[in-house]
Design a protein around this motif. Sequence first.
Motif, PDB file in Angstrom:
ATOM      1  N   PRO A  25       0.649  -1.203  -0.152  1.00  0.00           N
ATOM      2  CA  PRO A  25      -0.111   0.134  -0.113  1.00  0.00           C
ATOM      3  C   PRO A  25       0.732   1.175   0.102  1.00  0.00           C
ATOM      4  N   ARG A  26       0.569   2.124  -1.030  1.00  0.00           N
ATOM      5  CA  ARG A  26       1.232   3.403  -0.879  1.00  0.00           C
ATOM      6  C   ARG A  26       0.471   4.499   0.011  1.00  0.00           C
ATOM      7  N   PRO A  27       1.635   5.245   0.660  1.00  0.00           N
ATOM      8  CA  PRO A  27       0.721   6.319   1.387  1.00  0.00           C
ATOM      9  C   PRO A  27       0.057   7.480   0.451  1.00  0.00           C
ATOM     10  N   GLY A  28      -0.787   8.157   1.036  1.00  0.00           N
ATOM     11  CA  GLY A  28      -1.427   9.305   0.395  1.00  0.00           C
ATOM     12  C   GLY A  28      -2.922   8.972   0.157  1.00  0.00           C
ATOM     13  N   ALA A  29      -3.590  10.286   0.183  1.00  0.00           N
ATOM     14  CA  ALA A  29      -5.114  10.227   0.122  1.00  0.00           C
ATOM     15  C   ALA A  29      -5.252   9.497  -1.288  1.00  0.00           C
ATOM     16  N   GLY A  30      -6.320   8.558  -1.507  1.00  0.00           N
ATOM     17  CA  GLY A  30      -6.817   8.027  -2.753  1.00  0.00           C
ATOM     18  C   GLY A  30      -6.084   7.061  -3.175  1.00  0.00           C
ATOM     19  N   ALA A  31      -4.938   6.382  -2.339  1.00  0.00           N
ATOM     20  CA  ALA A  31      -4.136   5.436  -2.938  1.00  0.00           C
ATOM     21  C   ALA A  31      -4.953   4.032  -2.677  1.00  0.00           C
ATOM     22  N   LEU A  32      -4.347   3.089  -3.475  1.00  0.00           N
ATOM     23  CA  LEU A  32      -5.246   1.691  -3.429  1.00  0.00           C
ATOM     24  C   LEU A  32      -4.274   0.611  -2.647  1.00  0.00           C
ATOM     25  N   ASP A  33      -4.953  -0.090  -1.949  1.00  0.00           N
ATOM     26  CA  ASP A  33      -4.427  -1.361  -1.217  1.00  0.00           C
ATOM     27  C   ASP A  33      -5.145  -2.465  -2.214  1.00  0.00           C
ATOM     28  N   LEU A  34      -4.025  -3.167  -2.710  1.00  0.00           N
ATOM     29  CA  LEU A  34      -4.624  -4.038  -3.656  1.00  0.00           C
ATOM     30  C   LEU A  34      -4.290  -5.718  -3.327  1.00  0.00           C
ATOM     31  N   ALA A  35      -5.067  -6.401  -3.503  1.00  0.00           N
ATOM     32  CA  ALA A  35      -4.637  -7.917  -3.279  1.00  0.00           C
ATOM     33  C   ALA A  35      -5.664  -8.704  -4.193  1.00  0.00           C
ATOM     34  N   ALA A  36      -4.921 -10.045  -4.458  1.00  0.00           N
ATOM     35  CA  ALA A  36      -5.831 -10.813  -5.472  1.00  0.00           C
ATOM     36  C   ALA A  36      -5.491 -12.278  -5.092  1.00  0.00           C
ATOM     37  N   HIS A  37      -6.500 -13.002  -5.658  1.00  0.00           N
ATOM     38  CA  HIS A  37      -6.257 -14.636  -5.717  1.00  0.00           C
ATOM     39  C   HIS A  37      -6.783 -15.247  -6.778  1.00  0.00           C
ATOM     40  N   TYR A  38      -5.991 -16.260  -7.254  1.00  0.00           N
ATOM     41  CA  TYR A  38      -6.411 -17.156  -8.397  1.00  0.00           C
ATOM     42  C   TYR A  38      -6.751 -18.452  -7.870  1.00  0.00           C
TER      43      TYR A  38
END
Length: 473
Positions: free
Chosen positions: A254-267
């Motif tokens: 996760p990147r700092p800052g307003a509006g940044a996205l915390d991303l995760a995925a699973h196959y």
Amino acid sequence: MPSPTFADHPAQQPPEGGMVDALITRTRRLRGDVDAVRQDTSVDEEDPRGRWQLALCDLAVHQLDDLGAHLGQLKTGLPTEAREEFPGHAPARPAGGSLLSRVGSAEWNLLTDEVNWSGELYEIFGRAPESGPLSLDELPSVVFAEDHAFLATMMTDCLVDGKAIDGEFRIVRPDQSVHTLHMMGEPVLDTDGCTASMWAVLRDVSELRRSQHAERETRDSLQRQRHIAQTERRVAVELQEAVLPPGRGSLRPPRPGAGALDLAAHYLPSATSALIGGDWYDALELPDGHMLLTVGDLTGHGVSATSTMAMLLGALRGMAVAGIRPGALLGHLNQLLEASTQPALGSAICCRYDPATRLLTWAQAGHPAPMLFRDGTGRALTPPEGVLLGATSGAAYEQAEVQLRADDLLMLHTDGISHRGPAGDAGTGRLLELAPRFAVARGAQECVRLAVEEFGEAERENDACVLVARVGA
């Protein structure tokens, strides 16, 4: 038939009939059960496993027929002796063409040159009884040319060295048909220990060997098919792993800052198929600071599906980096899939997210809509118009915009994660019921884990993937 050890030793008497009767009954019952299984076995020329199963059943039937024949002979005794025939069982001299006619006996007297053949042996050789039996010198005349040397070695070992005979050779009958015979015998010694004669039991094993050959061929074909399938799966997995982001966990810190996205995925691979499908997902930061979010699914399985998926995903990334908007991008993917040498249909979602304004612009091609979770509740976004990729030429794809807020959670998934079986239960309600648990989850990775645990890998018939994006405060 004389004793295999001494000519003046009395032949053994057959065993008690009661025990043999029981074995015959059990053998016939088992033979009927195997035949019933054979009748129920479906045969498809394109199914190596089905043909192998049928060949195994045929082989089992032949072996049980042989076992029944041997037990019948054991009960009635030697064919040359007068034995009481038991009601309901095969007589010592069966009708022509029956299984017992494929077993015959012979004795060659070396002192008198007398030869005795049983009636069954004449049938095995296709020889008329009035023509008389074949002597040891005449026997090679009907033996398959390639087996002459082997038969001569067996005879020499028996007559000269006193070894038992146990081997197979082929004969050519008068009708030019080739039969495989299994021969077992021993020298018969006189009181001085010299070879007086040779006795043998010959059995026509042609049908048995044909069944065994068919079983081996179908088994080998099945093994080849499995090897091809395993190789194809390995190539598909390697290709998939080469083009997709890591299949488990966070896609990026996760990147700092307003509006940044915390991303995760699973196959999630299919629970019922060994083949890899054409599902994909991706999250890519673009040169202008926007984020590309996408998931998609192609029809088919194996290398064909994964190679087409790799082609589409590569094109999608390139066009997104070039600044092409989601609607137009899907239009280009539709043209690419239509022109592909491997025709297929596909569904996809393409999203472009601006962290500065938290604005999500997205388009879809016949795909389940993204799900937005906010303040402990969830809903599916209203999809803009868009048909399946590859379904029609020149299709246009509309775009939609959604204003996201801090702590919003966006879930993109392929339909395999929520389809539970042939009934086609999409499970959208079950996904929405996870909203309260998503609200208290620590991050995108925990939300993915909750979704995977809820649906369980054993319920899915198709591959699936899920991508979660949580908007930073």
